[in-house]
Design a protein around this motif. Structure first.
Motif, PDB file in Angstrom:
ATOM      1  N   ASP A  42       0.823  -1.208   0.000  1.00 18.43           N
ATOM      2  CA  ASP A  42       0.000   0.000   0.000  1.00 18.43           C
ATOM      3  C   ASP A  42       0.859   1.261   0.000  1.00 18.43           C
ATOM      4  O   ASP A  42       0.501   2.265  -0.635  1.00 18.43           O
ATOM      5  CB  ASP A  42      -0.962  -0.001   1.185  1.00 18.43           C
ATOM      6  N   VAL A  43       1.996   1.215   0.674  1.00 18.02           N
ATOM      7  CA  VAL A  43       2.912   2.362   0.680  1.00 18.02           C
ATOM      8  C   VAL A  43       3.509   2.555  -0.717  1.00 18.02           C
ATOM      9  O   VAL A  43       3.608   3.685  -1.213  1.00 18.02           O
ATOM     10  CB  VAL A  43       4.023   2.157   1.722  1.00 18.02           C
ATOM     11  N   ARG A  44       3.885   1.453  -1.336  1.00 15.00           N
ATOM     12  CA  ARG A  44       4.442   1.529  -2.688  1.00 15.00           C
ATOM     13  C   ARG A  44       3.418   2.111  -3.663  1.00 15.00           C
ATOM     14  O   ARG A  44       3.738   2.978  -4.467  1.00 15.00           O
ATOM     15  CB  ARG A  44       4.876   0.143  -3.153  1.00 15.00           C
ATOM     16  N   GLN A  45       2.181   1.634  -3.585  1.00 10.67           N
ATOM     17  CA  GLN A  45       1.162   2.118  -4.489  1.00 10.67           C
ATOM     18  C   GLN A  45       0.873   3.597  -4.277  1.00 10.67           C
ATOM     19  O   GLN A  45       0.669   4.350  -5.240  1.00 10.67           O
ATOM     20  CB  GLN A  45      -0.132   1.318  -4.315  1.00 10.67           C
ATOM     21  N   ALA A  46       0.880   4.023  -3.026  1.00  8.99           N
ATOM     22  CA  ALA A  46       0.678   5.448  -2.741  1.00  8.99           C
ATOM     23  C   ALA A  46       1.809   6.280  -3.339  1.00  8.99           C
ATOM     24  O   ALA A  46       1.589   7.393  -3.836  1.00  8.99           O
ATOM     25  CB  ALA A  46       0.572   5.680  -1.240  1.00  8.99           C
ATOM     26  N   GLY A  47       3.024   5.749  -3.294  1.00 11.43           N
ATOM     27  CA  GLY A  47       4.160   6.437  -3.878  1.00 11.43           C
ATOM     28  C   GLY A  47       4.032   6.565  -5.385  1.00 11.43           C
ATOM     29  O   GLY A  47       4.356   7.606  -5.960  1.00 11.43           O
ATOM     30  N   VAL A  48       3.556   5.514  -6.035  1.00 11.87           N
ATOM     31  CA  VAL A  48       3.342   5.560  -7.483  1.00 11.87           C
ATOM     32  C   VAL A  48       2.278   6.600  -7.817  1.00 11.87           C
ATOM     33  O   VAL A  48       2.434   7.396  -8.745  1.00 11.87           O
ATOM     34  CB  VAL A  48       2.929   4.181  -8.021  1.00 11.87           C
ATOM     35  N   GLN A  49       1.195   6.607  -7.039  1.00 13.34           N
ATOM     36  CA  GLN A  49       0.111   7.538  -7.302  1.00 13.34           C
ATOM     37  C   GLN A  49       0.567   8.982  -7.154  1.00 13.34           C
ATOM     38  O   GLN A  49       0.164   9.857  -7.925  1.00 13.34           O
ATOM     39  CB  GLN A  49      -1.060   7.268  -6.353  1.00 13.34           C
ATOM     40  N   ARG A  50       1.419   9.241  -6.170  1.00 12.30           N
ATOM     41  CA  ARG A  50       1.927  10.595  -5.976  1.00 12.30           C
ATOM     42  C   ARG A  50       2.707  11.068  -7.205  1.00 12.30           C
ATOM     43  O   ARG A  50       2.569  12.212  -7.648  1.00 12.30           O
ATOM     44  CB  ARG A  50       2.806  10.649  -4.733  1.00 12.30           C
ATOM     45  N   GLU A  51       3.494  10.176  -7.781  1.00 12.87           N
ATOM     46  CA  GLU A  51       4.266  10.544  -8.969  1.00 12.87           C
ATOM     47  C   GLU A  51       3.357  10.772 -10.174  1.00 12.87           C
ATOM     48  O   GLU A  51       3.538  11.740 -10.924  1.00 12.87           O
ATOM     49  CB  GLU A  51       5.297   9.456  -9.296  1.00 12.87           C
ATOM     50  N   THR A  52       2.391   9.885 -10.377  1.00 18.22           N
ATOM     51  CA  THR A  52       1.516  10.020 -11.538  1.00 18.22           C
ATOM     52  C   THR A  52       0.680  11.298 -11.449  1.00 18.22           C
ATOM     53  O   THR A  52       0.457  11.968 -12.464  1.00 18.22           O
ATOM     54  CB  THR A  52       0.612   8.792 -11.698  1.00 18.22           C
ATOM     55  N   THR A  53       0.263  11.651 -10.236  1.00 17.17           N
ATOM     56  CA  THR A  53      -0.515  12.878 -10.064  1.00 17.17           C
ATOM     57  C   THR A  53       0.325  14.100 -10.420  1.00 17.17           C
ATOM     58  O   THR A  53      -0.133  15.010 -11.138  1.00 17.17           O
ATOM     59  CB  THR A  53      -1.023  12.991  -8.618  1.00 17.17           C
ATOM     60  N   ALA A  54       1.558  14.135  -9.928  1.00 17.19           N
ATOM     61  CA  ALA A  54       2.436  15.281 -10.193  1.00 17.19           C
ATOM     62  C   ALA A  54       2.782  15.386 -11.672  1.00 17.19           C
ATOM     63  O   ALA A  54       2.798  16.485 -12.242  1.00 17.19           O
ATOM     64  CB  ALA A  54       3.703  15.169  -9.351  1.00 17.19           C
TER      65      ALA A  54
END
Length: 218
Positions: A42-54
């Motif tokens: 879940d931490v990894r996925q949140a990290g991916v989402q943060r990058e895609t959003t930016a």
């Protein structure tokens, strides 16, 4: 060779990343987040989402390229996947985990070849730029190399991709970043050993458009 190497996240001048793409502008970009492979899912996925959003906010169309899906596959598989992208964004995390994933997938040799042919822009931060150095030795002062063994049962790799002719040290003199003291210690280690290196504060990025003699920190 076109590189946008940030200390932390997009840095203060993401317009310079966009500029490296020329008239084509931002389009599809592969997000490589394997530096986070030792983190909980879940931490990894949140990290991916943060990058895609930016990246989406900059006008890109980000797609995660998870190198784990190419482990132990023919090396031309990851090469073909990378050919679909004019740029890659390699996020931070553990540099040893990222280096392992690059090697096991074959993305390391594919990326070096694409960069030498100026076929894509390599961008990212922290661990993403760190693996481009000639060596990862000294980064054990910041990232635990044993994470590779704990996660995959294999030994960590200590050689970098050799794209840069020096070590990249992020987060130096960056109050508020949890790794700033450790990165400062790594920089001191390199100074004492006489190892060529460059240090960046959070907000800064190393930009190369051509050969390394034209590199600049912004």
């Amino acid at each position: 060779m076109r590189l946008y190497l940030s200390s932390f996240r997009l840095g203060d001048r993401p317009d310079q990343l966009v500029a490296l793409l020329g008239e084509a502008g931002p389009g599809r970009i592969a997000v490589i987040a394997n530096a986070m492979d030792s983190a909980p899912a879940d931490v990894r996925q949140a990290g991916v989402q943060r990058e895609t959003t930016a990246l989406t906010a900059l006008g890109f169309h980000p797609v995660e390229l998870d190198l784990r899906t190419f482990f132990d596959q023919p090396k031309d598989a990851v090469r073909a996947a990378l050919h679909d992208f004019p740029a890659v964004w390699v996020r931070g995390g553990n540099a040893f985990m990222l280096r392992y994933a690059l090697a096991r997938s074959g993305a390391d040799t594919a990326l070096v070849d694409l960069l030498r042919r100026d076929a894509l822009v390599y961008a990212g931060y922290s661990a993403g730029p760190c693996v481009l150095a000639p060596t990862l030795r000294g980064l054990e002062l910041v990232d635990p190399p044993q994470a590779v063994t704990e996660t995959w049962g294999d030994q960590p790799l200590w050689d970098g991709l050799g794209v840069l002719d020096h070590v990249f040290v992020p987060h130096v003199d960056s109050p508020g970043h949890p790794e700033t003291d450790a990165c400062g210690s790594a920089a001191e280690h390199y100074r004492t050993a006489g190892t060529p290196h460059r240090t960046l504060r959070d907000g800064q990025a190393l930009v190369i458009d051509g050969d390394q003699s034209q590199s600049r920190i912004i």
